[in-house]
Design a protein around this motif. Structure first.
Motif, PDB file in Angstrom:
ATOM      1  N   ARG A   4       0.812  -1.229   0.000  1.00  0.00           N
ATOM      2  CA  ARG A   4       0.000   0.000   0.000  1.00  0.00           C
ATOM      3  C   ARG A   4       0.844   1.277   0.000  1.00  0.00           C
ATOM      4  O   ARG A   4       0.430   2.279  -0.558  1.00  0.00           O
ATOM      5  CB  ARG A   4      -0.963  -0.019   1.160  1.00  0.00           C
ATOM      6  CG  ARG A   4      -2.022  -1.097   0.909  1.00  0.00           C
ATOM      7  CD  ARG A   4      -3.136  -0.975   1.824  1.00  0.00           C
ATOM      8  NE  ARG A   4      -4.279  -0.517   1.037  1.00  0.00           N
ATOM      9  CZ  ARG A   4      -5.453  -0.287   1.560  1.00  0.00           C
ATOM     10  NH1 ARG A   4      -5.630  -0.421   2.841  1.00  0.00           N
ATOM     11  NH2 ARG A   4      -6.451   0.099   0.798  1.00  0.00           N
ATOM     12  N   TYR A   5       2.021   1.242   0.616  1.00  0.00           N
ATOM     13  CA  TYR A   5       2.860   2.448   0.589  1.00  0.00           C
ATOM     14  C   TYR A   5       3.491   2.631  -0.788  1.00  0.00           C
ATOM     15  O   TYR A   5       3.673   3.752  -1.250  1.00  0.00           O
ATOM     16  CB  TYR A   5       3.896   2.427   1.707  1.00  0.00           C
ATOM     17  CG  TYR A   5       3.255   2.645   3.053  1.00  0.00           C
ATOM     18  CD1 TYR A   5       2.704   3.885   3.387  1.00  0.00           C
ATOM     19  CD2 TYR A   5       3.149   1.618   3.968  1.00  0.00           C
ATOM     20  CE1 TYR A   5       2.084   4.084   4.615  1.00  0.00           C
ATOM     21  CE2 TYR A   5       2.537   1.808   5.196  1.00  0.00           C
ATOM     22  CZ  TYR A   5       1.993   3.045   5.510  1.00  0.00           C
ATOM     23  OH  TYR A   5       1.372   3.242   6.713  1.00  0.00           O
ATOM     24  N   THR A  32      -2.131   8.860   0.824  1.00  0.00           N
ATOM     25  CA  THR A  32      -2.294   7.974   1.978  1.00  0.00           C
ATOM     26  C   THR A  32      -3.689   8.113   2.589  1.00  0.00           C
ATOM     27  O   THR A  32      -4.234   7.132   3.100  1.00  0.00           O
ATOM     28  CB  THR A  32      -1.206   8.206   3.050  1.00  0.00           C
ATOM     29  OG1 THR A  32      -1.202   9.580   3.442  1.00  0.00           O
ATOM     30  CG2 THR A  32       0.160   7.793   2.546  1.00  0.00           C
ATOM     31  N   LEU A  35      -5.811   5.760   0.619  1.00  0.00           N
ATOM     32  CA  LEU A  35      -5.554   4.345   0.877  1.00  0.00           C
ATOM     33  C   LEU A  35      -5.817   3.926   2.316  1.00  0.00           C
ATOM     34  O   LEU A  35      -6.097   2.753   2.583  1.00  0.00           O
ATOM     35  CB  LEU A  35      -4.111   4.001   0.501  1.00  0.00           C
ATOM     36  CG  LEU A  35      -3.796   4.077  -0.986  1.00  0.00           C
ATOM     37  CD1 LEU A  35      -2.311   3.898  -1.227  1.00  0.00           C
ATOM     38  CD2 LEU A  35      -4.598   3.034  -1.758  1.00  0.00           C
ATOM     39  N   TYR A  36      -5.674   4.860   3.241  1.00  0.00           N
ATOM     40  CA  TYR A  36      -5.861   4.566   4.662  1.00  0.00           C
ATOM     41  C   TYR A  36      -6.861   5.565   5.266  1.00  0.00           C
ATOM     42  O   TYR A  36      -6.514   6.334   6.157  1.00  0.00           O
ATOM     43  CB  TYR A  36      -4.531   4.672   5.415  1.00  0.00           C
ATOM     44  CG  TYR A  36      -3.485   3.678   4.991  1.00  0.00           C
ATOM     45  CD1 TYR A  36      -3.523   2.370   5.457  1.00  0.00           C
ATOM     46  CD2 TYR A  36      -2.448   4.044   4.145  1.00  0.00           C
ATOM     47  CE1 TYR A  36      -2.561   1.447   5.087  1.00  0.00           C
ATOM     48  CE2 TYR A  36      -1.478   3.132   3.764  1.00  0.00           C
ATOM     49  CZ  TYR A  36      -1.546   1.833   4.245  1.00  0.00           C
ATOM     50  OH  TYR A  36      -0.580   0.933   3.877  1.00  0.00           O
ATOM     51  N   THR A  38      -9.242   5.417   7.361  1.00  0.00           N
ATOM     52  CA  THR A  38      -9.610   5.314   8.769  1.00  0.00           C
ATOM     53  C   THR A  38      -8.412   5.156   9.698  1.00  0.00           C
ATOM     54  O   THR A  38      -8.584   4.870  10.878  1.00  0.00           O
ATOM     55  CB  THR A  38     -10.566   4.114   8.982  1.00  0.00           C
ATOM     56  OG1 THR A  38      -9.878   2.915   8.598  1.00  0.00           O
ATOM     57  CG2 THR A  38     -11.844   4.270   8.183  1.00  0.00           C
ATOM     58  N   SER A  39      -7.196   5.341   9.167  1.00  0.00           N
ATOM     59  CA  SER A  39      -6.009   5.157   9.994  1.00  0.00           C
ATOM     60  C   SER A  39      -5.041   6.339   9.891  1.00  0.00           C
ATOM     61  O   SER A  39      -4.113   6.326   9.081  1.00  0.00           O
ATOM     62  CB  SER A  39      -5.283   3.869   9.600  1.00  0.00           C
ATOM     63  OG  SER A  39      -4.127   3.711  10.391  1.00  0.00           O
ATOM     64  N   ALA A  42      -1.381   5.282  10.000  1.00  0.00           N
ATOM     65  CA  ALA A  42      -0.848   4.767   8.737  1.00  0.00           C
ATOM     66  C   ALA A  42      -0.604   5.908   7.751  1.00  0.00           C
ATOM     67  O   ALA A  42       0.363   5.881   6.992  1.00  0.00           O
ATOM     68  CB  ALA A  42      -1.808   3.741   8.134  1.00  0.00           C
ATOM     69  N   GLN A  43      -1.447   6.916   7.789  1.00  0.00           N
ATOM     70  CA  GLN A  43      -1.269   8.072   6.902  1.00  0.00           C
ATOM     71  C   GLN A  43       0.014   8.838   7.245  1.00  0.00           C
ATOM     72  O   GLN A  43       0.649   9.391   6.364  1.00  0.00           O
ATOM     73  CB  GLN A  43      -2.462   9.031   7.026  1.00  0.00           C
ATOM     74  CG  GLN A  43      -3.755   8.474   6.485  1.00  0.00           C
ATOM     75  CD  GLN A  43      -4.924   9.386   6.769  1.00  0.00           C
ATOM     76  OE1 GLN A  43      -4.777  10.583   6.952  1.00  0.00           O
ATOM     77  NE2 GLN A  43      -6.123   8.804   6.820  1.00  0.00           N
ATOM     78  N   LYS A  45       2.803   7.544   8.765  1.00  0.00           N
ATOM     79  CA  LYS A  45       3.988   6.691   8.917  1.00  0.00           C
ATOM     80  C   LYS A  45       5.203   7.333   8.248  1.00  0.00           C
ATOM     81  O   LYS A  45       5.196   7.633   7.055  1.00  0.00           O
ATOM     82  CB  LYS A  45       3.723   5.306   8.337  1.00  0.00           C
ATOM     83  CG  LYS A  45       4.832   4.322   8.615  1.00  0.00           C
ATOM     84  CD  LYS A  45       4.441   2.929   8.190  1.00  0.00           C
ATOM     85  CE  LYS A  45       5.565   1.953   8.457  1.00  0.00           C
ATOM     86  NZ  LYS A  45       5.182   0.585   8.128  1.00  0.00           N
TER      87      LYS A  45
END
Length: 129
Positions: A4-5, A32, A35-36, A38-39, A42-43, A45
């Motif tokens: 995903r990254y 990000t 792709l993310y 709800t996180s 993760a956005q 990172k």
């Protein structure tokens, strides 16, 4: 397919800007978030983000001008060294690149090489002639 990254790097690099000056950091944030959704962790990172910004800063991402985008850190050195190894035709996997750029140190991989390889494999890295 990239992780995903790696996918985020592809989205950010290919982003249509419609003539607007959108910084690499904003491109990354938008990719990000897509792709993310709800996180937030993760956005945000750092490893993959710094890898993308470091490549942009060095003028290595096609369509994005070189500039001051990333603070100096080890991730920047790892990322630029990985591009050199890919250019030389060696170390074509994430694990092989990571082992080489970290000189075999026991450092956790944080998806930096996924970003580099995704851009490389999709011909979005400027290659020296």
């Amino acid at each position: 397919m990239a992780n995903r990254y790696g996918e985020a790097a592809l989205i950010a690099a290919r982003m249509e800007t419609y003539g607007k000056a959108i910084t690499p950091a904003v491109r990354w944030e938008q990719a990000t978030a897509k792709l993310y959704p709800t996180s937030p962790a993760a956005q945000r990172k750092g490893g993959p983000r710094f890898a993308f910004l470091s490549l942009c800063e060095a003028g290595l991402v096609k369509g994005i001008p070189a500039g001051q985008y990333a603070p100096s850190n080890k991730a920047k050195a790892y990322t630029l060294r990985a591009v050199s190894l890919l250019s030389a035709g060696t170390h074509k996997t994430v694990n092989a690149l990571w082992a080489e750029v970290t000189d075999g140190e026991d450092i956790a991989h944080n998806s930096q090489m996924d970003v580099v390889i995704a851009l490389w494999k999709n011909d979005l890295i400027v290659r020296s002639a």
